[in-house]
Design an enzyme around this catalytic site. Structure first.
Site, PDB file in Angstrom:
ATOM      1  N   ASP A 112       0.848  -1.190   0.000  1.00 54.94           N
ATOM      2  CA  ASP A 112       0.000   0.000   0.000  1.00 54.94           C
ATOM      3  C   ASP A 112       0.884   1.241   0.000  1.00 54.94           C
ATOM      4  O   ASP A 112       1.685   1.446   0.918  1.00 54.94           O
ATOM      5  CB  ASP A 112      -0.895  -0.005   1.241  1.00 54.94           C
ATOM      6  CG  ASP A 112      -2.319   0.410   0.931  1.00 54.94           C
ATOM      7  OD1 ASP A 112      -2.478   1.357   0.137  1.00 54.94           O
ATOM      8  OD2 ASP A 112      -3.250  -0.193   1.474  1.00 54.94           O
TER       9      ASP A 112
ATOM     10  N   ASP B 238      -3.043   4.462  -2.337  1.00 51.58           N
ATOM     11  CA  ASP B 238      -4.119   4.982  -1.513  1.00 51.58           C
ATOM     12  C   ASP B 238      -4.494   6.407  -1.917  1.00 51.58           C
ATOM     13  O   ASP B 238      -3.626   7.268  -2.084  1.00 51.58           O
ATOM     14  CB  ASP B 238      -3.667   4.955  -0.047  1.00 51.58           C
ATOM     15  CG  ASP B 238      -4.736   5.383   0.913  1.00 51.58           C
ATOM     16  OD1 ASP B 238      -5.758   4.687   0.996  1.00 51.58           O
ATOM     17  OD2 ASP B 238      -4.554   6.409   1.591  1.00 51.58           O
TER      18      ASP B 238
ATOM     19  N   GLU C 263      -6.353   4.186  -6.242  1.00 49.53           N
ATOM     20  CA  GLU C 263      -7.649   4.333  -5.601  1.00 49.53           C
ATOM     21  C   GLU C 263      -8.151   5.751  -5.845  1.00 49.53           C
ATOM     22  O   GLU C 263      -7.447   6.714  -5.572  1.00 49.53           O
ATOM     23  CB  GLU C 263      -7.551   4.087  -4.099  1.00 49.53           C
ATOM     24  CG  GLU C 263      -8.900   4.236  -3.391  1.00 49.53           C
ATOM     25  CD  GLU C 263      -8.787   4.399  -1.883  1.00 49.53           C
ATOM     26  OE1 GLU C 263      -9.708   3.955  -1.169  1.00 49.53           O
ATOM     27  OE2 GLU C 263      -7.786   4.987  -1.428  1.00 49.53           O
TER      28      GLU C 263
ATOM     29  N   HIS D  80     -11.153  -3.081   3.166  1.00 48.25           N
ATOM     30  CA  HIS D  80     -11.015  -2.681   4.568  1.00 48.25           C
ATOM     31  C   HIS D  80     -11.831  -1.449   4.929  1.00 48.25           C
ATOM     32  O   HIS D  80     -11.994  -1.137   6.116  1.00 48.25           O
ATOM     33  CB  HIS D  80      -9.536  -2.420   4.874  1.00 48.25           C
ATOM     34  CG  HIS D  80      -8.982  -1.235   4.128  1.00 48.25           C
ATOM     35  ND1 HIS D  80      -8.819  -1.242   2.770  1.00 48.25           N
ATOM     36  CD2 HIS D  80      -8.584  -0.016   4.545  1.00 48.25           C
ATOM     37  CE1 HIS D  80      -8.339  -0.082   2.379  1.00 48.25           C
ATOM     38  NE2 HIS D  80      -8.187   0.696   3.439  1.00 48.25           N
ATOM     39  N   ASP D  81     -12.332  -0.726   3.938  1.00 45.53           N
ATOM     40  CA  ASP D  81     -13.124   0.476   4.176  1.00 45.53           C
ATOM     41  C   ASP D  81     -14.625   0.241   4.003  1.00 45.53           C
ATOM     42  O   ASP D  81     -15.410   1.174   4.199  1.00 45.53           O
ATOM     43  CB  ASP D  81     -12.715   1.586   3.197  1.00 45.53           C
ATOM     44  CG  ASP D  81     -11.396   2.242   3.571  1.00 45.53           C
ATOM     45  OD1 ASP D  81     -11.044   2.227   4.768  1.00 45.53           O
ATOM     46  OD2 ASP D  81     -10.714   2.762   2.672  1.00 45.53           O
TER      47      ASP D  81
END
Length: 551
Positions: free
Chosen positions: A103, A205, A247, A321-322
């Protein structure tokens, strides 16, 4: 013109798996997942058929936002292990033909990063310009009224330098100043350092924020975004056999190919969220979810299938994860959980793109359904709770929304067995395990030949083995049907027809004559079907795919 083997990359046939390290596997009993724990579970991922792991951040961090606030990009957080442990994970994964994708969190750093600690002491240091600073407004307040995504103002004052710094998220996550060439080179050098250690690429990210112009109020997809991504590609990524996934919460079909078009020199694919936003209240957002609308959901996914038919590539996902657990959000996590989980996997994995499995998805893990706000650990949920209660929202109403959409739904510990805490840890987990862990766990599901894990493994194998799954074009079927998700993949004289009942009731389906016919049963959530018939009745959450040759 559709794709073929001629321009195929290794990640076109791969299936990805996201590991959220804090919640995956704890090797030392401290209640926090770690890198040795991940190594111990590589057999599970190899058995599933995973091609690469997207590893959420393991860098040194004060963990204000669970690792998305990095204080040292070249070291590992002690709760996760050491740099040697990370090198061991890279090597052990590679031995199983699994790449490690890290990430890349470079829109912001931690406020405890050495750069920011120097930047907040004096304006007369190079690190000060690594961040976004502005003088106070004439009244001494913030430069503008911008709000942070995690609640509160987006500007925080530092008395030592007499300025405010900008943070798109929390004050503990100051935004980096990408307008500074020296800052960009620091980032590129760090990226090269990790790639030279053998990782398979980066998931980037909130990368759509790096080109922002705060003075103009342009944050997402700002004026310099693509210039910076193209520079990053030239300086770091070009010539390496890796994969990059950006993202963006703002990307649309109109801007998608700017990120991942084959001639753009930027990224390989992008996470977009149009299908996710279909389930959010248009004004109050994720904590006030609206009823699920299958027609809008299909439109959002098919728009991206159209966009990437001959250029670019799509990152396929329903959970991360979000986001909430997909079987809880989109389907049924009760009586029909197994069929519903298989159905969601079928419709996603047989689209064109690279599928991403979030840990636990392959056994149908569900939302947590906490009862009290003190059971939550997520910074976003806790901050928004305080804001909403101050506005007069009923706490019970907020908890109901959080139980549907809070990020902690995805972050409860991975359920490996029916033992204490789902077999995640021998200690006390940092976040409560889901109460259904004794029933829903890896050991139990893998022991069932008709389980969810087995279904995922078959889907992953289909992508590796069938060109039509990787390269065929996608044609929507019954786009306005409120209960049926159907499409066909077409390559030359062959088509694969995918049909799914998105409801918990039996559903009659009238299929277009052009797609009917006998073929090979590829996969089914219930009994296999070897033909597409003009009239069919699908069981609750039934899904299947049939390969028809010469049609």
């Amino acid at each position: 013109m559709t794709r073929s083997r001629q321009d195929e990359k290794w990640w076109h046939r791969a299936t990805a798996y996201q590991v959220y390290p804090r919640s995956f596997a704890d090797s030392n009993g401290d209640g926090v997942g770690d890198i040795p724990g991940i190594v111990s579970k590589l057999g599970h991922l190899s058995d599933l058929g995973i091609g690469f792991i997207w590893l959420s951040p393991v860098f040194t961090s004060p963990m204000v936002d669970n690792g998305y606030d990095i204080s040292d990009y070249r070291d590992i957080a002690s709760e996760f292990g050491t740099l040697a442990d990370m090198d061991h994970l890279i090597a052990e994964a590679r031995a199983r033909d699994i790449g490690i994708v890290m990430d890349l969190v470079v829109n912001h750093s931690s406020s405890l990063h050495e750069w920011f600690k120097a930047a907040r002491v004096t304006r007369d240091c190079r690190e000060h310009d690594y961040y976004i600073w502005r003088d106070p407004a004439p009244d001494g307040g913030p430069p503008d009224a911008a709000s942070a995504a995690f609640g509160g103002p987006a500007w925080t004052y530092v008395e030592e330098v007499g300025q405010y710094y900008y943070h798109h998220f929390s004050p503990a996550q100051p935004d980096l100043n990408w307008q500074n060439p020296a800052l960009r080179e620091e980032i590129y050098d760090m990226m090269r350092w990790w790639l030279d250690r053998g990782i398979a690429g980066f998931r980037m990210d909130v990368i759509s924020l790096i080109g922002k112009d705060v003075d103009a109020g342009l944050y997402e997809e700002g004026p310099d975004l693509h210039k910076f991504l193209q520079e990053m590609h030239r300086e770091v990524l070009d010539g390496r056999d890796i994969v990059t996934i950006g993202e963006s919460w703002s990307v649309s079909p109109e801007t998608g190919l700017l990120y991942c078009g084959r001639d753009r020199g930027e990224l390989d694919m992008v996470f977009e969220f149009s299908h996710i936003r279909e389930g959010w209240h248009p004004e109050r957002g994720k904590f006030a979810p609206k009823p699920f609308d299958l027609r809008g959901f299909k439109r959002a996914l098919f728009d991206w299938q159209d966009l990437t038919e001959s250029d670019g590539w799509h990152a396929l996902f329903l959970s991360n994860h979000d986001l909430p657990r997909q079987v809880s959000f989109y389907a049924d996590d009760g009586a029909h959980r197994v069929a519903a989980a298989k159905m969601l996997a079928t419709v996603l994995h047989l689209l064109r793109g690279t599928p991403f499995i979030y840990q636990g998805e392959e056994i149908g893990m569900t939302n947590a359904r906490f009862e009290r706000i003190d059971q939550y650990r997520d910074l976003e949920t806790l901050n928004h709770f305080e804001e909403q209660i101050a506005l007069g929202v009923d706490p019970a109403e907020f908890i109901a929304g959080a139980n549907r959409n809070s990020r902690d739904n995805a972050r409860t510990p991975m359920q490996w067995s029916d033992g204490a805490h789902g077999g995640f840890t021998s200690g006390t987990p940092w976040l409560e395990a889901n109460a259904n862990a004794p029933i829903i766990n890896v050991e139990g599901d893998k022991a069932d030949p008709g389980g969810i894990f087995s279904h995922y493994r078959k889907l992953i194998a289909l992508r590796r083995e069938h060109d039509i799954v990787t390269h065929g074009r996608t044609e929507p079927l019954l786009p306005d049907d409120p209960a049926i998700f159907a499409y066909r993949r077409v390559q030359e004289e062959t088509c694969a027809v995918v049909i799914a009942n998105f409801t918990g009731e039996p559903c009659d389906v009238c299929m277009p004559e052009a797609v009917c016919g006998a073929g090979d049963a590829l996969i089914a959530s219930h009994e296999p079907r070897a033909a597409i018939e003009p009239m069919m009745t699908l069981a609750p959450y039934e899904s299947f795919a049939v390969l028809i040759r010469g049609g």
